[in-house]
Design an enzyme around this catalytic site. Structure first.
Site, PDB file in Angstrom:
ATOM      1  CG  ASN A   1      -1.705   1.332   1.312  1.00 56.76           C
ATOM      2  OD1 ASN A   1      -2.652   1.513   0.566  1.00 56.76           O
ATOM      3  ND2 ASN A   1      -1.303   2.241   2.188  1.00 56.76           N
ATOM      4  CD  GLU A   2      -1.401   5.554   0.260  1.00 53.46           C
ATOM      5  OE1 GLU A   2      -2.535   5.939  -0.099  1.00 53.46           O
ATOM      6  OE2 GLU A   2      -0.786   6.051   1.233  1.00 53.46           O
ATOM      7  CG  ASN A   3       5.210   0.934   1.015  1.00 49.76           C
ATOM      8  OD1 ASN A   3       4.766   1.847   1.698  1.00 49.76           O
ATOM      9  ND2 ASN A   3       5.286  -0.312   1.465  1.00 49.76           N
TER      10      ASN A   3
END
Length: 811
Positions: free
Chosen positions: A409-411
């Site tokens: 998630n979102e890295n």
């Protein structure tokens, strides 16, 4: 045959000289709560009073006997949170450092005191950080240095409650000769024939080495058998005319029992059982004139995903029972949701979660557990990440509801946009996991499902990770900085996160903040608002549309909940109207893990917010919406059902006083899984700055002035100006109560409008803590009536109901 002894009783929790009775499965916080040793961290500002718990070491203890005649006894933990040193009779058994793995230890013939000593998660993270070096993180907590539920360390909706404990079941398994170490069913469909390929791995005792074994698999009356001389085998089964598993709204969810038996000449040794479903799933990421698509294809049918993001349903996950999973996921299904994304800062949920999704037809998008941080790729973390991924891919792959693996998630976005790249200066940060290790593991163990490297992710570094034209997109600029109307400014290929905050139900707030005089900025309210400038964003969202509510808390509460519902509906209506370019929306978020102001549709006490009812409306198979456009308003008729939709749509230009300035009827034919977009005739379009006219579209049995109460029709509204500029009349309406025959716990609230009544909302918890209703915000024209069914409210009067009703009021 293998024997199993559950180890749920007889545990104690030690810290220093203190000894408490312990519940297993559970955690330190819940045991301390039961003993009255800490205050409830969900209430008031008690969260800060219990911060010390996560910084201490704790030990679970019980006596372990041995009365089995089997050759082997294993101590099996389904979940240890997190860094543990295990001894039995004073001798080492093993160590762990991962909350998300299962562990098995050989304790054959051993007895005595079993100790599970948990180090502080902070101490474990600090030790790993000293080896790997620093990495950037969105939050000032060390979540990326320990394989533990990241949101334990706090999030912008969650408390910082760093747990420890035996959080999933523990047992002794007694067995002889051999056992089933792993079973991986690869389930596919080929021209109506269901195919199951069961890949088995066997573990043997010393006495069982070289012994001839048989393995048998059975499903749907079909049987396959093989003889094993080694420790691996493959059994293949074909099920003719297999019934297909479909997402809800597309078909049924037939499930088949798959059973595997391992035996020798003396009889069965071990069994394995799961329910499976026959279906195919693909992810279409083809390039086209709009960019790069991201469309789920189930059984050859392209799906617009009507999704929600899921976080752990409790800050203490061991408290989430199968019944609670079922309740929450049934709420999702009843809101016309068909996909649940298990977010990467939480946990791989219990099998009960996926069982319920299998039965309810809820597709599951499963994140691997990486969120909003740069993760070191060195040891000791790399080995843990690989073992964790292998463990959970194998555990979850039998579930037909699972349709997608997602790397993080979102890295990938964070590396590019959040200043990580220069700070890292070449250090590892997780890219090797998302683009290397994890896709290899999925391809090896579960090739029947697609994998995507992250969310958001454009598919390659050739495009920005959060490019709306390519792959998945997270839309957060609108909530953070803009009016919700800006959702209509673009058409992403797939919106995997977006949302708007609102406070929980009033009864939830009063329970969580006992004795506090509620105000948006009262101490407890601010403590239960974890988002950066959260209240400021709430107030600005309201101020763009309404006059400030001043010191009227009830008005503020209504308006913030209303704006949340409107904001999310604005995004979904716009994006659904652009199918198939946009192929899905996943609202942030379905649920909460404690009582808090957040983006959730269902609050921390399980009460639906108005947003929940709006999701049910905008995620319905059939949706009517009026969309602003550069060349004037557009009527969009969205038909996601399997049947053609032929309907007469009434378009009316209305005045604020309820009279009609112009009208027409448009006959619309929308084929299955299609959208029809039609321009609104010029003569019906209100002036762009009109404060006294608005546009109404009705299809089906929507009410008309002077007619009876509404039926099952659909309505869409378009107001040219913000509410604070529109010339609303003072709302006038009557309220009557009608009992529901044969249902003493239910009452119908009938509201009859004498004027335009915009966004009428009943807050049922104001009638009783257990009360619920079947409708969210509604707009009534003069002469219309609506019926709101309320359950669980007890004996109430019309005056009681009036006090629980809110609407847009110019006063």
């Amino acid at each position: 045959m293998k024997d199993v002894t559950q180890l749920t009783e007889g545990w104690s929790l030690r810290h220093g000289e203190d000894v408490l009775e312990a519940t297993v499965p559970g955690c330190v916080h819940t045991d301390l709560l039961t003993a009255g040793a800490i205050p409830d961290p969900f209430l008031g500002r008690n969260e800060t009073e219990v911060a010390w718990v996560g910084r201490r070491a704790w030990t679970y203890v019980r006596h372990l006997g041995h009365d089995s005649a089997h050759e082997r006894t294993d101590l099996v933990f389904d979940g240890l949170d997190t860094a543990a040193y295990i001894t039995l009779g004073g001798r080492p058994v093993g160590t762990t450092r991962n909350m998300h793995r299962r562990y098995r230890f050989d304790v054959t013939g051993r007895t005595g005191e079993l100790e599970v000593r948990f180090a502080s998660a902070y101490d474990e993270a600090a030790a790993v950080r000293a080896v790997t070096g620093d990495r950037p993180n969105v939050y000032p907590e060390p979540s990326q240095y320990i394989r533990k539920m990241a949101c334990n360390f706090g999030w912008d909706w969650g408390p910082t409650l760093v747990t420890a404990g035996i959080w999933r079941p523990v047992r002794l398994e007694h067995w002889s000769t051999a056992r089933i170490a792993q079973a991986r069913p690869l389930v596919t469909v080929d021209e109506g024939t269901g195919r199951v390929e069961v890949r088995l791995e066997i573990e043997r005792t010393a006495q069982g080495r070289g012994r001839a074994l048989t393995a048998e698999a059975r499903v749907a009356g079909v049987r396959a058998e093989t003889r094993l001389t080694g420790d691996e085998a493959v059994l293949r089964l074909e099920v003719p005319d297999a019934r297909l598993w479909w997402p809800r709204g597309y078909g049924d969810q037939p499930l088949y029992d798959l059973e595997v038996t391992l035996g020798d000449e003396d009889g069965p040794l071990d069994t394995w059982h799961r329910r499976i479903g026959f279906r195919t799933v693909e992810l279409d990421r083809s390039a086209d004139e709009h960019g790069t698509g991201f469309t789920l294809v189930v059984n050859g049918t392209r799906v617009f995903a009507r999704g929600v993001n899921w976080i752990p349903d409790d800050a203490f996950p061991s408290r989430v029972t199968p019944e609670r999973y079922r309740t929450r996921l049934t709420q999702a299904a009843e809101a016309n949701i068909d996909l649940v994304r298990v977010w990467g800062g939480g946990i791989y949920e219990d099998d009960a979660f996926y069982d319920a999704c299998d039965e309810l037809g809820l597709m599951v998008w499963q994140d691997f557990l990486f969120a909003c941080s740069a993760y070191p790729e060195e040891q000791p973390l790399r080995g843990e990440v690989e073992a964790e991924a292998r463990d959970n891919v194998v555990r979850l792959m039998p579930h037909p509801s699972l349709v997608l693996w997602n790397g993080n998630n979102e890295n990938l976005w964070g590396f590019r946009d959040w200043g990580w790249e220069p700070e890292l200066a070449g250090d590892s940060w997780g890219e090797g996991y998302y683009l290397g290790l994890l896709p290899r593991i999925v391809a090896e163990l579960d090739p029947t499902r697609p994998y995507t490297a992250g969310s958001p992710w454009s598919g390659s570094w050739d495009h920005h990770p959060n490019d709306p034209a390519h792959g998945t997109h997270h839309s957060w600029e609108v909530w953070n900085r803009q009016d919700y109307a800006e959702y209509r400014a673009s058409v992403p290929r797939f919106v995997a996160e977006f949302g708007w905050q609102a406070p929980p139900a009033l009864t939830t707030l009063r329970r969580a903040l006992p004795g506090e005089e509620l105000a948006p900025d009262s101490p407890g309210m601010l403590h239960h608002q974890k988002a950066e400038d959260g209240n400021g964003k709430l107030d600005r969202g309201v101020a763009r549309h309404f006059a400030p509510p001043g010191g009227d808390f009830d008005r503020w509460h209504y308006l913030t909940q209303l704006v949340q519902a409107r904001a999310v509906a604005a995004g979904i209506e716009h994006w659904r109207s652009h199918w198939p370019v946009c192929a899905g929306t996943i609202v942030w978020q379905l649920n909460d893990c404690w009582p808090v102001t957040s983006w959730a549709a269902i609050d921390g006490d399980g009460r639906p917010k108005p947003l929940y009812h709006e999701l049910r409306r905008v995620y319905a198979d059939r949706l009517l919406t009026l969309q602003p456009g550069a060349d004037g308003p557009v009527l969009a008729v969205v038909n996601q059902s399997a049947e053609p939709w032929r309907t007469a749509v009434s378009l009316r230009r209305m005045r604020a006083d309820g009279t009609t300035a112009g009208e027409t009827v448009v006959d619309v034919a929308a084929e299955p899984r299609t959208v029809v977009r039609l321009p609104v005739p010029e003569g019906l379009v209100p002036d762009a700055r009109s404060a006294k006219e608005f546009l109404v579209a009705d299809a089906g049995e929507s009410p008309r002035p002077g007619e009876a109460e509404s039926g099952d029709g659909l309505r869409a509204l378009l107001f040219p100006v913000p509410d604070k500029e529109f010339a609303y009349p003072r709302p006038r309406f009557d309220v009557t109560l009608e009992p529901v025959p044969g249902q003493e716990d239910r009452v119908d609230v009938v509201v009859s409008a004498h004027t335009l009544v915009r966004d009428l909302l009943l807050q049922p918890d104001r009638l009783g803590a257990a009360a619920a209703c079947d409708r969210g915000p509604q707009t009534l024209l003069p002469g219309e009536r609506t019926r709101i069914r309320v359950r669980g409210c007890g004996a109430v009067t019309a005056d009681d109901v009036r006090a629980a009703l809110f609407c847009v009021d110019p006063a």
